[in-house]
Scaffold this active site. Structure first.
Site, short mmCIF file in Angstrom:
data_model
loop_
_atom_site.label_atom_id
_atom_site.label_comp_id
_atom_site.label_asym_id
_atom_site.label_seq_id
_atom_site.Cartn_x
_atom_site.Cartn_y
_atom_site.Cartn_z
N GLU A 147 0.82 -1.22 0.00
CA GLU A 147 0.00 0.00 0.00
C GLU A 147 0.85 1.27 0.00
O GLU A 147 0.82 2.05 0.95
CB GLU A 147 -0.94 0.02 1.21
CG GLU A 147 -2.02 -1.00 1.15
CD GLU A 147 -3.09 -0.80 2.23
OE1 GLU A 147 -2.88 0.01 3.15
OE2 GLU A 147 -4.14 -1.45 2.14
N GLU A 298 -6.48 -7.70 0.15
CA GLU A 298 -6.84 -7.58 1.58
C GLU A 298 -8.29 -7.16 1.71
O GLU A 298 -8.75 -6.22 1.04
CB GLU A 298 -6.01 -6.48 2.27
CG GLU A 298 -4.54 -6.76 2.40
CD GLU A 298 -3.84 -5.64 3.16
OE1 GLU A 298 -4.49 -4.87 3.88
OE2 GLU A 298 -2.62 -5.53 3.00
N TRP A 306 -8.14 -0.33 14.33
CA TRP A 306 -6.87 0.02 14.96
C TRP A 306 -7.23 0.90 16.15
O TRP A 306 -8.42 1.14 16.38
CB TRP A 306 -5.92 0.72 13.98
CG TRP A 306 -6.48 1.95 13.32
CD1 TRP A 306 -6.34 3.23 13.74
CD2 TRP A 306 -7.27 2.01 12.12
NE1 TRP A 306 -6.98 4.08 12.88
CE2 TRP A 306 -7.56 3.37 11.88
CE3 TRP A 306 -7.75 1.05 11.22
CZ2 TRP A 306 -8.31 3.79 10.79
CZ3 TRP A 306 -8.51 1.48 10.14
CH2 TRP A 306 -8.78 2.83 9.92
N HIS A 350 -8.49 -5.37 15.16
CA HIS A 350 -8.88 -5.78 13.80
C HIS A 350 -9.34 -7.24 13.78
O HIS A 350 -8.74 -8.09 14.42
CB HIS A 350 -7.67 -5.62 12.88
CG HIS A 350 -8.00 -5.50 11.44
ND1 HIS A 350 -8.53 -6.53 10.70
CD2 HIS A 350 -7.89 -4.46 10.59
CE1 HIS A 350 -8.71 -6.12 9.45
NE2 HIS A 350 -8.33 -4.87 9.36
C1 GAL Z 1 -4.07 -2.22 5.28
C2 GAL Z 1 -2.65 -2.70 5.46
C3 GAL Z 1 -2.56 -3.88 6.40
C4 GAL Z 1 -3.41 -3.63 7.61
C5 GAL Z 1 -4.82 -3.40 7.17
C6 GAL Z 1 -5.79 -3.22 8.30
O1 GAL Z 1 -4.10 -0.87 4.98
O2 GAL Z 1 -2.08 -3.06 4.24
O3 GAL Z 1 -1.22 -4.07 6.76
O4 GAL Z 1 -2.92 -2.54 8.31
O5 GAL Z 1 -4.87 -2.25 6.38
O6 GAL Z 1 -7.07 -2.95 7.84
#
Ligand code: GAL
Length: 673
Positions: A147, A298, A306, A350
């Site tokens: 990202e 993802e 978080w 999360h």
């Molecule tokens: C994304 C990231 C992951 C994790 C995830 C949580 O932005 O690539 O490492 O942080 O979000 O939602």
């Protein structure tokens, strides 16, 4: 599109857990049907605990075990999280923001890849990953970094600023050219040498538009070049395809970066309320590489989280609907972040497939539902791909930057203007109108399209116009606006005509006034008496050709009374429609819905199934050119589609009665002739 397996994957961090947990993880993955893991992106300190001491032995062992278990791997280059030794005591190696704040170790994306020492260390670790793992049989793909620019945007590190000066010199050749192109004599900003041109750091008031836009485009080019360098290193060691996991909201140039990749993937965490966000990403990233399936790299099994923020957890059934939408819209992978809940760090809230204490999580049953859907769909999708779209929305990375710099039409209190939100609103209208669609890059071919909507693209350049003009001549319908065409490529106001002479000639209009309508109570009139509330950055047009038809005018209480905000003209076999204000509120929304549908209907766009809003039809095309359809209820309300005679359910083989077919809450149906 070549036949590929449908992957069901997880992001996996075995390095964070005792070695003995590996077998237990693999066994549970196998039970769930997980056939892919993505790993490595944050593991630099494990691979190179001290500078120059690089070993991938531990990970080779993990890869061997995964391979033996039939689980494929995407290996990531670990450049987003350099170890402490790289930046400790070296603020000059860190990312610096516009206010001069230098980032520190302790999170991620803190290092500046503009710094030569950081760059060299990145190249070295990528080289080691390629050399050691490049031919490992478990690996089916590579992800570069993670990202890019999700937490930070433009880097003001001194090395970045030096590169900026070089970039300007290359682009403009002489400082006089730059001064002339930008119009720097405003406020005596004229420069004498390239090294005087500031990066847009703090100033008492706003920076020059041309400089601000150029700086952002430069910064996006830098990150793309860094990505390309990593890809070039990897290509020396591996034949497997290379990707990056984009986020649609990050400060990168998606079109530019996609060209350097073998396939594109994205991360998205749609919530049940914003289900169409995921659809938008599919429509964009599928179109980014027309002959290569995209991946969902993802998404969460239940909720994002978080410290201080977590989303509402998914309702039952949502995840499987999200997965079916993904596969139906062309993705060949559905991968979760993450396998096992973090026990430390800042993302402990999360959701994950397994809890930190290794019990099935709240999303575990949903993952099983996804696996059932995946198994049912895999044989059907093996030799099929999404039917080509006939309707598209233009995505312009430069348009986005320009709107960030100059949010035309925004009113601090009433009307935010955000490029992504604007495009998503248009996209949602296409979904609600039941139209299968692409979101196509500004530079993409227009093949196969019957209607193209181009809102919020401040600059319409010659290259784009050449392509659009040829396509319209051959029969396409181009809907230009709102806001589109109001600035030049250097982020100035056009001076030959309000929208530039060429666009005005093509559209058969003269732009008379441009001004903000938001909050002014402006109404447009259509069909002689119907009143439509208008907002945004408006333009009042006068027809300049007899061929121009005025469809919407401004009401008599407008200072631009009687001038047009909606026109159309035929051009060759096609049509150019200008829409120069944004219909707002319920009345405006209803009108836009009708407008979108009539543009598509008049252009002969095929639409199928009349899905109720909230239910999506994803038309498919098999290897023999036969059409079939997947209908999915996405909003959790249940919906309907209207089906003709002679269809069968592609999963059960049973006949489907003609007429209105109910698609239950988050349910889906595959329908064949
Ligand atoms: C994304 C990231 C992951 C994790 C995830 C949580 O932005 O690539 O490492 O942080 O979000 O939602």
């Amino acid at each position: 599109m070549p036949a590929t397996p449908l992957y069901h994957g997880v992001c996996y961090y075995p390095e964070l857990w005792p070695a003995g947990d590996l077998e237990r993880d693999i066994a549970e993955m196998q039970r769930l049907g997980i056939n892919l893991v993505r790993m490595g992106e944050f593991a630099w300190s494990v691979i190179e605990p001290n500078e120059g001491e690089i070993s991938l032995e531990y990970f080779k062992g993990v890869l061997d075990r995964l391979h033996a278990a039939g689980i494929a791997v995407v290996w990531c280059t670990p450049t987003p999280t350099p170890p402490i030794w790289l930046t400790h005591g070296h603020p000059e190696r860190c990312f610096t923001d516009a206010a001069g704040v230098v980032m520190s170790h302790g999170s991620r994306q803190h290092a500046s890849f503009e710094n030569p020492d950081v760059r060299a260390a990145c190249h070295r670790i990528v080289e080691a990953c390629g050399a050691e793992l490049g031919r490992h049989p478990a690996i089916v793909g590579w992800q570069i970094d993670n990202e890019f620019k999700c937490h930070v945007a433009e880097d003001f590190n001194p090395h970045a600023i030096a590169a900026w000066h070089g970039w300007l010199a290359e682009r403009y050749g002489s400082i006089d050219e730059l001064n002339a192109a930008w119009g720097t004599d405003v406020w005596s900003e004229t420069y004498q040498r390239f090294d005087q041109v500031p990066a847009p750091v703090s100033t008492p008031f706003l920076h020059h538009a041309s400089l601000s836009t150029a700086w952002r485009m430069f910064a996006r080019e830098r990150v793309a070049a860094f990505m390309d360098e990593q890809a070039a290193i990897l290509r020396r060691h591996t034949e497997q395809p290379i990707t990056h996991n984009f986020g649609v909201g990050f400060a990168v140039n998606l079109e530019r970066m996609s060209t350097g990749l073998d396939f594109v993937s994205f991360d998205d965490y749609p919530s049940a309320a914003n289900w169409s966000d995921g659809v938008f990403d599919h429509d964009l990233f599928r179109a980014a590489k027309p002959n290569r399936a995209h991946w969902v790299m993802e998404t969460s099994v239940a909720h994002n989280g978080w410290f201080g923020a977590h989303e509402t957890s998914h309702p039952k059934g949502f995840l499987a609907a999200e997965a079916v939408v993904s596969f139906a819209l062309g993705a060949r992978t559905m991968c979760y972040w993450l396998w096992r809940q973090q026990r430390g760090g800042c993302e402990m809230p999360h959701s994950a497939v397994m809890s930190a204490w290794f019990k099935p999580s709240i999303g575990h049953a949903e993952v099983q539902a996804v696996e059932s859907a995946r198994r049912a769909l895999e044989p059907l999708l093996a030799n099929s791909c999404p039917a080509p779209a006939e309707v598209a929305l233009t995505w312009s990375d430069r348009g986005r930057v320009m709107l960030d710099v100059e949010p035309l039409g925004a009113d601090r209190e009433r009307h935010a203007v955000d490029y992504l939100a604007t495009l998503k609103a248009w996209h949602r209208r296409l979904c609600d109108a039941g139209l299968p669609r692409d979101v196509r890059f500004e530079g993409a071919a227009l093949d196969g399209l019957k209607v193209l909507f181009t809102p919020a693209m401040a600059c319409v350049d010659e290259v784009f116009l050449d392509r659009v003009e040829a396509w319209v001549r051959a029969g396409g319908t181009w809907v230009c606006g709102p806001l589109t065409g109001t600035r030049t490529a250097e982020h100035n106001v056009p001076t030959d005509a309000g929208l530039g002479a060429r666009l005005e000639r093509l559209a058969g209009v003269e732009m008379v006034y441009a001004w903000p309508l938001t909050g002014s109570g402006t109404k447009g009139i259509v069909d002689s008496a119907r009143e439509i509330p208008l907002a945004g950055w408006g333009m009042a047009l006068r027809p300049s050709s007899e061929a121009t038809r005025v469809r919407g005018v401004l009401r008599s209480d407008s200072p631009a009374e009687g001038l047009a905000w909606w026109t159309e003209r035929d051009w060759g076999a096609g049509r150019i429609v200008m829409l120069t204000a944004e219909p707002e509120g319920d009345v405006g929304g209803k009108w836009l819905h009708e407008f979108v549908r009539s543009c598509a209907a008049e252009a002969g766009v095929a639409s199928w199934g009349q899905p109720s809003p909230g239910t999506l039809i994803a038309p498919q095309c098999d290897a023999n050119g036969e059409s079939w359809w997947i209908a999915i209820n996405c909003d959790g309300q249940g919906g309907t589609v209207v089906v003709p005679d002679g269809l069968t359910d592609a999963i059960t083989g049973e006949a489907v009665a003609a007429g209105t077919l109910t698609v239950g809450r988050y349910a889906w149906r595959a329908l064949k002739r």
